[in-house]
Design an enzyme around this catalytic site. Structure first.
Site, short mmCIF file in Angstrom:
data_model
loop_
_atom_site.label_atom_id
_atom_site.label_comp_id
_atom_site.label_asym_id
_atom_site.label_seq_id
_atom_site.Cartn_x
_atom_site.Cartn_y
_atom_site.Cartn_z
N SER A 48 0.72 -1.23 -0.02
CA SER A 48 0.05 -0.05 0.00
C SER A 48 0.73 1.19 0.11
CB SER A 48 -1.13 -0.08 1.11
OG SER A 48 -0.08 0.39 2.57
N LYS A 93 0.54 4.55 6.84
CA LYS A 93 -0.01 5.55 5.62
C LYS A 93 0.71 6.68 5.71
CE LYS A 93 -3.19 2.12 4.79
NZ LYS A 93 -2.79 1.20 3.86
#
Length: 190
Positions: A48, A93
């Site tokens: 990701s 993230k």
């Protein structure tokens, strides 16, 4: 050997043993303190955050920065997975917006407070809305609640992030990712 010599030898052995045990306790306490209050190592499980951080990379996330300040847009943060089924799992993230800011996704581009974001770390990949997880409603433009963070993976076409689970609570942030320490050919600051 006389009694005096045996007593000294026994006493010396006991002192050495106590010193060794004391050293082991000190190392354990220092390790726990550093891990709890200063930094944590994480292995990246998914793609990701590609190309910024690759699967299998090992990163250090430091905790000191957020004792005196809050996460800011652009920071790469580690945080507790908001999915209660995944309790204990840590995600990583990039912060895109903070409480009070408005995020909009238009034509595959990200806007914060109406301003198009310059995101070279996405390598031009589009940022489209995702189908939110069951029970979560996300409508764009989306205003991040106070005390919240909007986070997205750099690999926008392969990241379950705030587009899926909504804003995260800033209180779930465990640190700021600052350094890749493994593999050797990837060592460097984030």
């Amino acid at each position: 050997m006389n009694e005096s010599g045996r007593a000294e030898r026994s006493s010396g052995f006991l002192r050495t043993l106590i010193s060794l045990l004391g050293l082991i306790v000190l190392v354990v306490v220092l390790s726990w303190g550093l891990r709890t209050f200063v930094f944590q190592a994480y292995e990246i499980p998914s793609g990701s955050m590609e190309e910024t951080i690759m699967p299998g990379d090992m990163v250090f996330s430091e905790k000191i920065t957020y004792y005196s300040s809050s996460p800011q847009p652009g920071d790469i943060v580690t945080f507790a997975d908001p999915d209660p089924v995944q309790a204990g799992r840590i995600l990583i993230k990039r912060v895109i917006a903070v409480g009070g800011q408005t995020v909009d996704l238009q034509d595959g581009r990200v806007y914060v407070d109406g301003k198009l974001q310059d995101e070279p770390y996405t390598r031009g990949e589009p940022s489209y809305p995702l189908t939110p997880e069951y029970g979560t409603e996300i409508n764009y433009p989306y205003t991040v609640p106070e005390g919240g963070l909007w986070v997205m993976g750099d690999n926008r076409t392969n990241s379950q992030d705030s587009r899926y689970f909504g804003a995260i609570k800033a209180s779930t942030v465990t640190g700021k990712a600052i350094f890749i320490y493994w593999p050797l050919d990837s060592i460097g600051p984030l």
